[in-house]
Design an enzyme around this catalytic site. Structure first.
Site, short mmCIF file in Angstrom:
data_model
loop_
_atom_site.label_atom_id
_atom_site.label_comp_id
_atom_site.label_asym_id
_atom_site.label_seq_id
_atom_site.Cartn_x
_atom_site.Cartn_y
_atom_site.Cartn_z
N CYS A 1 -3.09 4.80 11.58
CA CYS A 1 -2.16 3.88 12.22
C CYS A 1 -2.89 2.72 12.88
O CYS A 1 -3.85 2.91 13.60
CB CYS A 1 -1.36 4.62 13.29
SG CYS A 1 -0.69 6.18 12.75
N GLU B 1 0.84 -1.19 0.00
CA GLU B 1 0.00 0.00 0.00
C GLU B 1 0.87 1.24 0.00
O GLU B 1 1.91 1.29 0.67
CB GLU B 1 -0.93 0.02 1.22
CG GLU B 1 -2.10 -0.93 1.08
CD GLU B 1 -3.02 -0.91 2.28
OE1 GLU B 1 -4.21 -1.18 2.09
OE2 GLU B 1 -2.56 -0.63 3.39
#
Length: 404
Positions: free
Chosen positions: A368, A118
């Protein structure tokens, strides 16, 4: 009794062996000197014209962004045909594209069967916007606060696969040709999956390609490489790439950092700090960035803040304070906002810039700690992560001055 086998005789019904086709070299991953050598060695271009042709091809790939040799209009047709037979400049497959309400963009890119990474574009970071790229598939560091960092290493990415992440972003942002005055992509941060210094050869080649003025032309001062502290490679990183340095620190003493960042057991803090102080080109104009995730009751006390000031004394630096984004099963919680602000105030009073960054792209699972748990539900075979620092906004608003 002995038996002799005649291995030369093969049944006429046996299927012929399938020839193994060697993958074409992707020229996007070659620096200009490497491109010259490849053209000559392949016989596509004669030695006397190789340097000129290499520059033409390089500009078409990295300045114009073409993906087909046929589009290289100033290259002879015969040469274009030979190039297509010997090489490729194709993009990898984009498996998924998502855009956040805040403008953050995330791409899931398949480099090869079972090899997915990604990349995330974060607008309004640095001079215009930053792209977080990966350098490995998987990770060996096992940082205890990182949900995605516990995945096993599959392999290093090639320079072509690293550069492809930039090309995919530029495709999506309509950033070709590369000299557009209103470019949205101004900074590159090596803070995705993997430890860049464990793949420094390919990372260095990718940086040379990305920064080449005949192509994408992003200044090396706008390219940041983050490491958890592979001390023996720091000098080589600085001398070969001239990239900006970021350190995933997260603790000021060895016992705690041994838990948060197990690599610290191999390269303890004192050794790491010595390596940082000797980093080539370190100055007030080229500060090191210390990344510090804020963990409630773990590393967020005023005493820790003062210890951090003492630890980095004399190092031209800034500190990015990163609010922890909890994930299922985590032993950690994010520090209270007032605690983070108090921590930052101590650093600011000591003269260190210490921006607090909130996660970007939460609604597309780009924050995150969300990537592993949510993405694996959808695509269990994908081994990928984005770094904590990049998702929190690794570059501060004053980075424009540093990276101009």
């Amino acid at each position: 009794m002995s038996v002799t086998l005649d291995l030369s005789r093969v049944s006429s019904d046996a299927a012929p062996a399938t020839p193994v086709t060697k993958p074409l070299i992707n020229l996007s991953g070659l620096t200009r000197p490497q491109l010259v050598a490849a053209l000559v060695e392949s016989g596509v271009v004669e030695h006397g014209k190789a340097k000129m042709r290499a520059t033409q091809i390089f500009r078409w790939m990295h300045h114009r962004g073409v993906t087909d040799f046929a589009d290289m209009s100033d290259v002879a047709k015969e040469t274009r045909a030979r190039l297509a037979e010997a090489f490729t400049i194709a993009r990898p497959e984009i498996v998924e594209r998502q855009v956040s309400k805040d403008g953050t963009r995330k791409w899931l890119i398949r480099m090869a069967p079972g090899i997915e990474v990604e990349s995330v574009y974060i607008p309004g970071v640095g001079r215009a916007g930053a792209l977080c790229v990966s350098s490995q598939v998987g990770c060996t560091l096992n940082c205890s606060f990182c949900h995605t960092g516990t995945q096993p290493l599959v392999r290093n990415l090639t320079a072509a696969e690293i550069v492809a992440q930039v090309q995919v972003a530029k495709d999506d942002l309509a950033e070709w040709p590369s000299d557009k005055e209103d470019r949205q992509l101004s900074n590159i941060v090596f803070m995705g999956m993997g430890e860049p210094l464990y793949n420094l050869g390919q990372v260095a080649d990718a940086i040379e390609i990305i920064s080449d003025n005949e192509g994408i032309a992003i200044s090396r001062r706008r390219i940041t490489v983050s490491t958890s502290g592979v001390v023996p490679m720091l000098e080589k990183l600085g001398s070969t790439t001239q990239a900006m340095l970021a350190i995933s620190l997260h603790a000021t003493n060895d016992p705690l950092r041994d838990v948060l960042v197990p690599l610290n057991k191999k390269y303890p803090i004192a050794e790491l700090m010595a390596g940082i102080r000797a980093y080539p080109g370190l100055s007030n104009a080229r500060r090191v960035t210390f990344e510090y995730v804020m963990l409630k009751g773990v590393n967020d006390s005023p005493e820790e803040a003062r210890a951090l000031v003492k630890l980095i004394k004399g190092i031209p630096a800034k500190i990015n304070l990163i609010p922890f984004n909890p994930w299922p099963g985590s032993d950690y919680q994010c520090s209270d906002w007032a605690t983070i602000e108090a921590f930052a105030a101590i650093l600011n009073k000591a003269g260190y810039s210490s921006p607090i960054r909130t996660p970007r792209g939460r609604d597309i699972l780009a924050a995150c700690g969300q990537l592993k748990s949510e993405s694996e539900k959808v695509r269990a075979s994908a081994l990928r992560k984005l770094s904590l620092a990049a998702m929190a906004g690794v570059l501060s608003d004053d980075d424009e001055d540093e990276t101009a």
